[in-house]
Design a protein around this motif. Sequence first.
Motif, PDB file in Angstrom:
ATOM      1  N   LEU A 144       0.829  -1.208   0.000  1.00  0.00           N
ATOM      2  CA  LEU A 144       0.000   0.000   0.000  1.00  0.00           C
ATOM      3  C   LEU A 144       0.862   1.257   0.000  1.00  0.00           C
ATOM      4  N   GLY A 145       1.966   1.216   0.717  1.00  0.00           N
ATOM      5  CA  GLY A 145       2.888   2.352   0.704  1.00  0.00           C
ATOM      6  C   GLY A 145       3.475   2.581  -0.680  1.00  0.00           C
ATOM      7  N   ARG A 146       3.851   1.488  -1.351  1.00  0.00           N
ATOM      8  CA  ARG A 146       4.372   1.604  -2.719  1.00  0.00           C
ATOM      9  C   ARG A 146       3.301   2.162  -3.652  1.00  0.00           C
ATOM     10  N   ALA A 147       2.076   1.698  -3.491  1.00  0.00           N
ATOM     11  CA  ALA A 147       0.982   2.190  -4.333  1.00  0.00           C
ATOM     12  C   ALA A 147       0.789   3.689  -4.131  1.00  0.00           C
ATOM     13  N   ALA A 148       0.813   4.129  -2.886  1.00  0.00           N
ATOM     14  CA  ALA A 148       0.667   5.562  -2.596  1.00  0.00           C
ATOM     15  C   ALA A 148       1.812   6.353  -3.219  1.00  0.00           C
ATOM     16  N   ASN A 149       3.035   5.850  -3.093  1.00  0.00           N
ATOM     17  CA  ASN A 149       4.194   6.544  -3.659  1.00  0.00           C
ATOM     18  C   ASN A 149       4.130   6.593  -5.182  1.00  0.00           C
ATOM     19  N   GLU A 150       3.751   5.475  -5.794  1.00  0.00           N
ATOM     20  CA  GLU A 150       3.658   5.428  -7.255  1.00  0.00           C
ATOM     21  C   GLU A 150       2.579   6.376  -7.769  1.00  0.00           C
ATOM     22  N   LEU A 151       1.429   6.380  -7.115  1.00  0.00           N
ATOM     23  CA  LEU A 151       0.366   7.301  -7.528  1.00  0.00           C
ATOM     24  C   LEU A 151       0.812   8.751  -7.392  1.00  0.00           C
ATOM     25  N   HIS A 152       1.523   9.039  -6.318  1.00  0.00           N
ATOM     26  CA  HIS A 152       2.049  10.402  -6.130  1.00  0.00           C
ATOM     27  C   HIS A 152       3.001  10.762  -7.268  1.00  0.00           C
ATOM     28  N   ASP A 153       3.908   9.847  -7.599  1.00  0.00           N
ATOM     29  CA  ASP A 153       4.861  10.094  -8.685  1.00  0.00           C
ATOM     30  C   ASP A 153       4.156  10.253 -10.028  1.00  0.00           C
ATOM     31  N   ILE A 154       3.145   9.433 -10.269  1.00  0.00           N
ATOM     32  CA  ILE A 154       2.369   9.545 -11.504  1.00  0.00           C
ATOM     33  C   ILE A 154       1.701  10.912 -11.561  1.00  0.00           C
TER      34      ILE A 154
END
Length: 129
Positions: A80-90
């Motif tokens: 979930l942390g990776r998903a949040a970080n990836e969405l932020h980067d996107i």
Amino acid sequence: MTDTTFYPARLAGEIAGLLDTLNEHLIQATPQEAAQILAKVLDGEDGVLGRMTGLMVTGSHFAKDLSTRDLLPTEVWLALGRAANELHDIGLDIDEHTDTIAALATPQSRVGTTVPKPAVSATGVGRHR
């Protein structure tokens, strides 16, 4: 028969259905309408992408709490942390192009003017995820 599904779980299902409906509208939209839809969806704070990012951040905090109490595997928290970080980067990547999308969404952009092409950034060339 009464629906005993917890309201937030029903709400998540309804939102998923609305996203399907929005996708169908996007498929059938004119370029200007599609740009209007995308401008709303991609807004980093008030759009779907920004809100989804916030939801993943909240989910990550929830999962962290449960994983520290050994109620959830640590891998779930990390995912979930990776998903949040990836969405932020996107969101950051897309933010570079929101002006172009917004220009296409405005009525005056349809009257013989073209949307300016964004300049290619040296830092963005060859960037892979």
